[in-house]
Design an enzyme around this catalytic site. Structure first.
Site, short mmCIF file in Angstrom:
data_model
loop_
_atom_site.label_atom_id
_atom_site.label_comp_id
_atom_site.label_asym_id
_atom_site.label_seq_id
_atom_site.Cartn_x
_atom_site.Cartn_y
_atom_site.Cartn_z
CB ALA A 211 -0.92 0.01 1.22
CD GLN A 319 -5.00 -1.14 9.00
OE1 GLN A 319 -5.69 -2.06 9.41
NE2 GLN A 319 -3.71 -1.07 9.21
CB SER A 339 -2.08 -3.28 2.47
OG SER A 339 -1.02 -3.96 3.06
CG HIS A 341 1.12 -6.77 5.44
ND1 HIS A 341 1.38 -6.39 6.74
CD2 HIS A 341 1.35 -5.67 4.70
CE1 HIS A 341 1.74 -5.13 6.77
NE2 HIS A 341 1.74 -4.67 5.54
CB THR A 379 9.22 -9.94 -12.31
OG1 THR A 379 10.24 -9.83 -13.27
CG2 THR A 379 8.56 -11.30 -12.38
CB CYS A 465 7.09 6.06 23.92
SG CYS A 465 5.88 4.88 24.48
#
Lengths: 541, 94
Positions: A211, A319, A339, A341, A379, A465
């Site tokens: 993505a 998402q 996307s 995954h 490819t 963080c």
């Protein structure tokens, strides 16, 4: 050119330092994220000098002499362990004995310092399968609640992919033999599967590496193609970093970008978006489902406005695809990023949807042999693409079942936590939300210590963080969440494979950790006594 | 199998498929996949319980058989690459 790093932090223009109206204007035209690549805030540990890191290396034992000053290198002081004085006759054995003595030295060597210890072998796993990594020891693999970062590959997807790694390994662009023909057939079948889930024509789907690449092609490719006529882009402050970074890149090239603010619940104001569109606006980019807070933007309405005004509409649906119903015709979407995954497919593959009627033109980012109709040369990775197609087909079949289940699990999680804790805030709108994403902030709790205590649950934090920088997430900042709440935010991601037992365990661990931290917190004590923290006059000692 | 293509499977065949799927599900070393396969089998069969049209029943049965084949293969693959450490859900009794 002035390096950003070399400018001291006090001299960098801070948005907070400006007057409120200027601040809004500043934020509307300034990219919310810092430049990429991210420099680590703390330098990596310095490499040890040679004499500590490798005291017995041959280079040190037998240094080659400096050609100009042969006596400049001092001779290495060698420790001889032989207890008896050596006779002259055994002089030729001296070197061998000295060398052997040095092989005994490791036992006497001083203990390794940090960098060398880090480079040394990690301790072997204990008998009860303790997992030790980065100084953390846990009894097993953590339970996975980070589905927005990535999802496990569904076994059915893996089953579809494996033949293309084992025997059908041809290049789909080879036209002359069976290997190429069967690969091409598989790629085209996958293309149809991806097109089916978004309601598009297979000719409108192009496979990319993910993505991020699709977003780059959409934002930069469209604006570069129409660079003579269109100079303006409209986007939001909560977009994914790749979209914001592409917009910053365009700004550096001279385009203008408007970063729309979002409301407190994370949704973009559609009227403000309509006002922000100018005659020279080339692209409106609004993501369908936010990856950090999970809010679902009103895509259909935005698409309708863009169609009225004749502006291209791009949505980052990484998402959203396979989780909420998406139809590119009903929502008037011109470009879309998908996307692999995020929908239980493999990593390293994604897709880009480009509308054909009216045709959307982009300038290609990848130059090469003209594969994928010239839009994306290179490819096409058959196994990955087949996996993505299988994942899309599965998602279409299982969407109803998964949505029902994930909604129930989200309620279970939220109720479980709020029943036992107060001061829990859900970041982002609760109604317009994808149920698999729950972003919670816990008041009076320090974020990093909360995360350190939750090592048996794999979750993500809202702030950065966990990485080198201590900045709170720009998405939460755009929502207006205060810094202390932004630091304690945790994002729970629920997916197809999450079980009730995992949710219960996560609730248990989170509640225990938060209670433990709050017990230690003097601020929480003051709040319980009824003191208003914000209006305290701290005494100067 | 005794049933020809297109004809409805008998009750015994359906039950046998159900049991095979559950047995295969138990072979997965991964906690999440195992639980999902069990749950999805039960929910899938429950959902299709009311099907009366013999063509639909045969189609669902054929779908179930292909899923059984996939599950058998993947149980082997997952077993070969099973990680040494198990999920925390399987370790702690509490």
């Amino acid at each position: 050119m002035l390096l950003w790093r070399s400018v001291p932090s006090w001299a960098r223009l801070s948005a907070n330092a400006l007057a409120p109206t200027n601040q809004q204007q500043h934020r509307a035209t300034t990219c919310p994220v810092s430049p990429s690549p991210c420099w680590p805030a703390h330098p990596f540990p310095r490499a040890l000098p040679d004499r500590l890191a490798a005291p017995l290396s041959p280079r040190r034992l037998f240094p080659s002499p400096n050609p100009i000053y042969p006596r400049a290198n001092p001779p290495l002081r060698l420790l001889v362990l032989s207890p008896l004085p050596l006779p002259m006759a055994a002089a030729k054995h001296l070197a061998a004995r000295v060398l052997r003595a040095h092989l005994l030295l490791p036992a006497l060597r001083r203990p390794l310092s940090t960098a060398a210890a880090a480079a040394a072998e990690p301790p072997p796993a204990a008998a009860d399968d303790l997992v030790t990594m980065k100084g953390v020891r846990i009894s097993g693999r953590p339970l996975y609640l980070d589905m927005q970062a990535t999802t496990p590959v569904d076994p059915r997807v893996l089953d579809a992919m494996l033949p293309f790694y084992l025997s059908r390994y041809g290049n789909p662009h080879s036209r002359t033999h069976l290997y190429g023909w069967e690969s091409e057939a598989a790629v085209e079948a996958a293309r149809e599967q991806v097109a089916a889930i978004i309601g598009a024509n297979p000719k409108e789907v192009f496979f990319t590496s993910g993505a991020t690449e699709s977003n780059n092609v959409s934002v930069k490719g469209v604006m570069h193609f129409y660079r003579d006529k269109k100079r303006h882009v409209v986007t939001t402050q909560t977009e994914h970093k790749c979209v914001l970074d592409s917009c910053r890149h365009l700004q550096q090239e001279g385009f203008e970008v408007t970063y729309l603010p979002v409301r407190k619940d994370g949704l973009v104001d559609v009227d403000r978006l309509a006002d922000a569109i100018r005659p020279d606006t080339g692209l409106v980019s609004v993501m369908a489902v936010n990856n950090e807070i999970g809010v679902v933007q009103p895509i259909a309405e935005i698409g309708r406005i863009c169609k009225e005004k004749g502006v291209l509409f791009h949505t980052d649906a990484a998402q959203a695809v396979g989780k909420i119903p998406i139809d590119v015709d009903k929502m008037n979407i011109g470009l879309m990023s998908i996307s692999g995954h995020k929908i239980y497919g493999p990593k390293g593959v994604g897709a880009l949807y480009l509308r054909r009627r009216p045709r959307v033109r982009v300038e290609p980012q990848m130059s090469g042999g003209g594969q994928e109709r010239g839009v994306r040369s290179g490819t096409v990775p058959t196994p990955l693409v087949v996996g993505m197609g299988a994942a899309c087909e599965l998602a279409m079949k299982e969407m109803e079942y998964d949505t029902k289940r994930i909604t129930a699990l989200q309620e279970r999680l939220l109720n479980g936590v709020t029943a036992r804790l107060d001061g829990v805030v859900v970041n982002g709108s609760i109604e317009h939300r994808y149920s698999g994403n729950l972003n919670l902030s816990f008041a009076y709790v320090e974020g990093e210590s909360l995360l350190m205590g939750l090592k048996e649950v794999a979750v993500s934090s809202g702030s950065a963080c966990t990485s080198a920088s201590l900045e709170p997430s720009y998405v939460l900042r755009a929502l207006g969440v205060e810094e202390d709440m932004a630091h304690t935010s945790i994002r729970f991601g629920i997916g197809r494979f999450t079980t009730e037992a995992e949710i219960d365990r996560a609730v248990e661990l989170t509640v225990k950790q938060v209670e433990k931290l709050r017990e230690m917190s003097p601020l929480y004590e003051m709040v319980k006594e009824g003191i208003d923290i914000k209006n305290i006059q701290w005494a100067q000692h | 199998m005794a049933s020809a293509v297109g004809s409805a499977p008998s009750r015994a065949e359906v039950l046998s498929l159900f049991r095979s799927l559950l047995r295969t599900a138990a072979k997965f070393p991964d906690y999440n996949i195992r639980e999902y396969t069990k749950r999805r089998t039960v929910d899938g069969f429950r959902q299709n319980r009311e099907l009366s049209d013999p063509v639909a029943v045969a189609a669902a049965f054929a779908g179930g058989k292909s899923q059984l084949e996939i599950a058998r293969r993947q149980a082997v693959v997952y077993s070969i690459y099973a990680p040494k450490a198990k999920s925390v859900m399987e370790i702690k009794a509490s």
